[in-house]
Design a protein around this motif. Structure first.
Motif, PDB file in Angstrom:
ATOM      1  N   PHE A   1       0.911  -1.250   0.156  1.00 13.97           N
ATOM      2  CA  PHE A   1       0.009  -0.122  -0.202  1.00 13.97           C
ATOM      3  C   PHE A   1       0.912   1.213  -0.033  1.00 13.97           C
ATOM      4  CE2 PHE A   1      -2.669  -3.033   2.245  1.00 13.97           C
ATOM      5  CZ  PHE A   1      -4.017  -3.035   1.146  1.00 13.97           C
TER       6      PHE A   1
ATOM      7  N   VAL B   1       1.069   4.749   1.354  1.00 13.56           N
ATOM      8  CA  VAL B   1       0.443   5.599   2.148  1.00 13.56           C
ATOM      9  C   VAL B   1       1.552   6.834   2.179  1.00 13.56           C
ATOM     10  CG1 VAL B   1      -0.280   6.091   4.480  1.00 13.56           C
ATOM     11  CG2 VAL B   1      -0.191   3.564   3.340  1.00 13.56           C
TER      12      VAL B   1
ATOM     13  N   GLY C   1      -2.393  -5.900  12.474  1.00 12.92           N
ATOM     14  CA  GLY C   1      -1.393  -5.057  11.597  1.00 12.92           C
ATOM     15  C   GLY C   1      -0.705  -6.006  10.751  1.00 12.92           C
ATOM     16  N   SER C   2      -0.897  -7.389  11.133  1.00 12.88           N
ATOM     17  CA  SER C   2       0.098  -8.362  10.471  1.00 12.88           C
ATOM     18  C   SER C   2      -0.101  -9.096   9.071  1.00 12.88           C
ATOM     19  CB  SER C   2       0.222  -9.450  11.510  1.00 12.88           C
ATOM     20  OG  SER C   2      -1.048 -10.075  11.621  1.00 12.88           O
ATOM     21  N   GLY C   3      -1.409  -8.272   8.729  1.00 10.54           N
ATOM     22  CA  GLY C   3      -1.810  -8.703   7.365  1.00 10.54           C
ATOM     23  C   GLY C   3      -2.880  -9.663   7.117  1.00 10.54           C
ATOM     24  N   LYS C   4      -3.466 -10.028   8.421  1.00 13.50           N
ATOM     25  CA  LYS C   4      -4.436 -11.227   8.183  1.00 13.50           C
ATOM     26  C   LYS C   4      -5.662 -10.813   7.213  1.00 13.50           C
ATOM     27  CE  LYS C   4      -5.387 -10.881  12.435  1.00 13.50           C
ATOM     28  NZ  LYS C   4      -4.631  -9.731  13.073  1.00 13.50           N
ATOM     29  N   SER C   5      -6.093  -9.542   7.491  1.00 12.76           N
ATOM     30  CA  SER C   5      -7.468  -9.388   6.802  1.00 12.76           C
ATOM     31  C   SER C   5      -6.959  -9.104   5.062  1.00 12.76           C
ATOM     32  CB  SER C   5      -7.881  -7.892   7.105  1.00 12.76           C
ATOM     33  OG  SER C   5      -8.481  -8.012   8.542  1.00 12.76           O
ATOM     34  N   THR C   6      -5.627  -8.503   4.936  1.00 10.37           N
ATOM     35  CA  THR C   6      -5.386  -8.363   3.588  1.00 10.37           C
ATOM     36  C   THR C   6      -5.295  -9.562   3.032  1.00 10.37           C
ATOM     37  OG1 THR C   6      -4.160  -6.546   4.361  1.00 10.37           O
ATOM     38  CG2 THR C   6      -3.579  -7.099   2.147  1.00 10.37           C
TER      39      THR C   6
ATOM     40  N   ALA D   1       1.976  -4.950   3.126  1.00 12.28           N
ATOM     41  CA  ALA D   1       0.903  -5.678   3.999  1.00 12.28           C
ATOM     42  C   ALA D   1       1.062  -7.196   3.911  1.00 12.28           C
ATOM     43  CB  ALA D   1      -0.487  -5.341   3.626  1.00 12.28           C
TER      44      ALA D   1
END
Ligand SMILES: Nc1ncnc2c1ncn2[C@@H]1O[C@H](COP(=O)(O)OP(=O)(O)O)[C@@H](O)[C@H]1O
Ligand SMILES: [Mg+2]
Lengths: 401, 221
Positions: free
Chosen positions: B11, B13, B41-46, B20
């Motif tokens: 990303f 920013v 913030g470790s990238g799970k959702s991504t 991510a």
């Protein structure tokens, strides 16, 4: 997606934001109603004027001295004046078999009086054929009798206003009417002609053409009116008249011939372009409506960002989101357009109540055009917000609150 | 069924680039039950967003049932999402002006399934999640647990092979959370591939395969 679902979803969104929907519908209603009212006014004016000209007579030829300069070519040499049209010209033209009736006309103004009452009136000299050519009605008595163009007779036919003002409650038929210093016996009273283009026949006194020429001591004709046997005959007669005049006027066809249909056509064209111009101006209100739609839809896209994201997550592609928003815009403005047409109709009915002599028509083509324009406006101005919605990234959209 | 090869997701920013996901390689078989854990913030959702095709990797390849889905166009992606993947969000994401039944019906509407078929399937789905009585309720008339059950019914109504849940119990009390987990596991037992992101270690332990993430990398154990 099934089309009916598209409408269903759009409808649900519309009902969820009633204020927004009302705003768009009102803007569209105003736009469409003003366009349709102005179109109707223009159309009604056009058909009124055209109708008036058609009422002048059928297959009518109007001849006047001098060539119309619109043809172009050299302007007349200094000092040259067109030859007058004379009664002899009229007689020669009357020989054309294609013509059904021919009425030479002179016009003048003179004081008319009877029994101490006096007023100024338009005096028209013509022949018996005028009645047929101009479709004149008689309220009483008879018209100028059929006789030779050169024969004078001390008779007259008077219009309604003259009758009312000079013979208020008296019998007018058989009475003498004084014009200048000559006396004419009233042999007929014209029917109520109402508003007629050109001359107001209500305020006119008609006498035989030869009498009028003597009265005004003027032997040139103002016009010659002729009625042809058919429309085809009208065009052919026009050619023949030119030939005859050319022969009689030393090789110059110095005459202007107007066929009635060309007059009608000209006015038709002028009024049609006027209608279109006025409609175009009213169309600005549609643009305003369109801009409003665009803004309101843009706000809506912003407010519904999360929802759009969700739809995308559930499997809606760009095309479907686009279709959803455009359907919504089209439905809203179509509703506005229908209301606008109804409002326009109501306003026209109101106008008809106020002016009962006029008929205001909103032509079907204008109504259909209004609907089409409304939808096109919605689509044109709805495309930008819809694209914005379709282009949203689902993740960003979903996480926005 | 799912194969990720050297997936990166960056990303931008401002001036900075946030990585991510960092070189993710992962294979998942049909019917697996997987939990994804790791710090915020470790990238799970991504990762889940990429698997669900809602997001595209910056580089790397993603094969779904052998097909390279990184090459698909928007409209095709939408279709694959609609037919193959059910997604369950932490915050439910029900459309508030629609009833429970209408929310569940939505994916079928998008797929163009005829009305009659939709109605019977919605009815069945509602009874499966125990909400037959709540069909006509709007989402603000439902409890959090009930909302999430509606969301599960919606996610499964197209009978997708893959069910992805991003902290599905995050907004729920422990009791409703347990119910939701049971419901998801039940679906998994019927053959669905289930991937759950969770902060709850106990919940994570229940999965047959546990993925751990840190700084955009996978740490399988
Ligand atoms: N749309 C985005 N724009 C910028 N940075 C993002 C975006 N989405 C996620 N990130 C960043 O990517 C990293 C991973 O985020 P995420 O996958 O949400 O983590 P998790 O779900 O494990 O908490 C974070 O540093 C986050 O700030
Ligand atoms: Mg997360």
């Amino acid at each position: 997606m099934i089309v009916s679902d598209l409408f269903l979803l759009a409808l649900k969104t519309i009902f969820a934001q009633p204020f927004r929907a009302t705003l768009i519908i009102i803007a569209m209603t105003i736009g469409i109603s003003s366009v349709s009212i102005l179109t109707a006014l223009g159309e009604s004016a056009r058909s009124f004027v055209v109708g008036e000209f058609q009422a002048l007579g059928t297959n009518l030829l109007i001849m006047m001295p001098g060539r119309s300069e619109t043809v172009g070519g050299q302007p007349p040499v200094l000092g040259e004046t067109p030859r007058d049209l004379t009664l002899d010209d009229a007689k020669a033209i009357a020989q054309i078999p294609l013509l059904k009736a021919i009425a030479p006309i002179t016009i003048g103004s003179a004081p008319v009086s009877t029994a101490g009452l006096e007023r100024e009136a338009t005096i028209m000299g013509s022949s018996a054929a005028l009645r047929e050519v101009r479709h004149l009605d008689l309220a009483r008595g008879q018209f100028i009798p059929t006789m030779d163009f050169d024969k004078a007779a001390p008779v007259c036919v008077i219009g309604q206003t003259i009758k009312e003002e000079l013979f208020a409650n008296r019998q007018s038929l058989g009475e003498w009417l004084r014009i200048n210093d000559r006396r004419y016996r009233v042999i007929g009273v014209l029917g109520n002609t109402g508003q007629s283009v050109g001359v107001g026949f209500d305020e006119i006194v008609i006498i035989p053409i030869a009498s009028a020429q003597m009265l005004f001591n003027n032997y040139s004709l103002f016009r010659i009116l002729a009625e042809a046997k058919s429309q085809q005959a009208m065009y052919q007669a026009s050619e023949q008249i030119r030939k005859i005049i050319k022969l009689r006027h030393e090789g110059e066809d110095d005459i202007t011939i107007i066929t009635q249909d060309s007059v009608v056509q000209t006015f038709n064209d002028i009024l049609l372009s006027l209608t279109l111009a006025v409609t175009g101006i009213a169309g600005i209100s549609l643009v305003v409506a369109g801009v409003l739609i665009m803004n309101v839809m843009l706000v809506s896209v912003t407010q519904r960002t999360a929802e759009i994201g969700l739809l995308k997550a559930l499997g809606a592609g760009r095309r479907q989101i686009l279709a959803l928003f455009l359907t919504e815009a089209a439905m809203l403005s179509l509703t506005g357009a229908v209301l606008g047409i109804l409002t326009g109709q109501a306003a026209l009915h109101l106008l008809e109540l106020i002016y009962p002599d006029f008929t205001f028509i909103l032509p079907l083509w204008a109504q259909l055009a209004a609907l089409l324009i409304a939808v096109v406006t919605a689509l044109v101005f709805g495309v930008m917000p819809a694209y914005k919605a379709a282009a949203l990234d689902p993740i960003t959209a979903l996480n926005r609150h | 069924m799912i194969a990720l090869e050297n997936i990166n997701r960056c990303f931008e920013v401002g001036e900075q680039t946030v990585q991510a996901l960092n070189d993710i390689n992962l294979e998942i078989d049909a019917g697996e039950y997987i939990s994804v854990m790791g710090p915020s913030g470790s990238g799970k959702s991504t990762l889940l967003n990429i698997i669900s095709l809602m997001d595209q990797p910056t580089s790397g390849r993603y094969f779904l049932n052998g097909e390279d889905v990184t090459r698909l166009q928007d409209q095709q992606l939408a279709q694959v999402r609609n037919k193959n993947i059910g997604f369950i969000f932490q915050s439910f994401h029900l459309i508030p002006r629609m009833t429970a039944a209408e929310n569940i019906e939505l994916p079928m509407m998008l797929a163009g399934i005829p009305v009659k078929q939709r109605k019977s399937r919605v009815k069945q789905a509602l009874s499966q999640v125990g909400l037959s009585e709540r069909a006509k309720h709007l989402s603000n008339q439902l409890s959090g647990g009930q909302r999430q059950r509606v969301a599960i019914a919606r996610a499964t109504i197209m009978q997708p092979a893959i069910l992805l849940a991003d902290e599905p119990t995050g907004n729920l009390d422990s009791h409703s959370g347990r119910e939701i987990v049971q419901l998801l596991e039940q679906l998994q037992q019927q053959g669905v591939t289930l991937i759950i992101i969770t902060h709850d270690a106990d919940l994570g332990q229940r999965a047959q395969r546990q993925l751990h993430m840190a700084d955009g990398r996978l740490v399988e154990q």
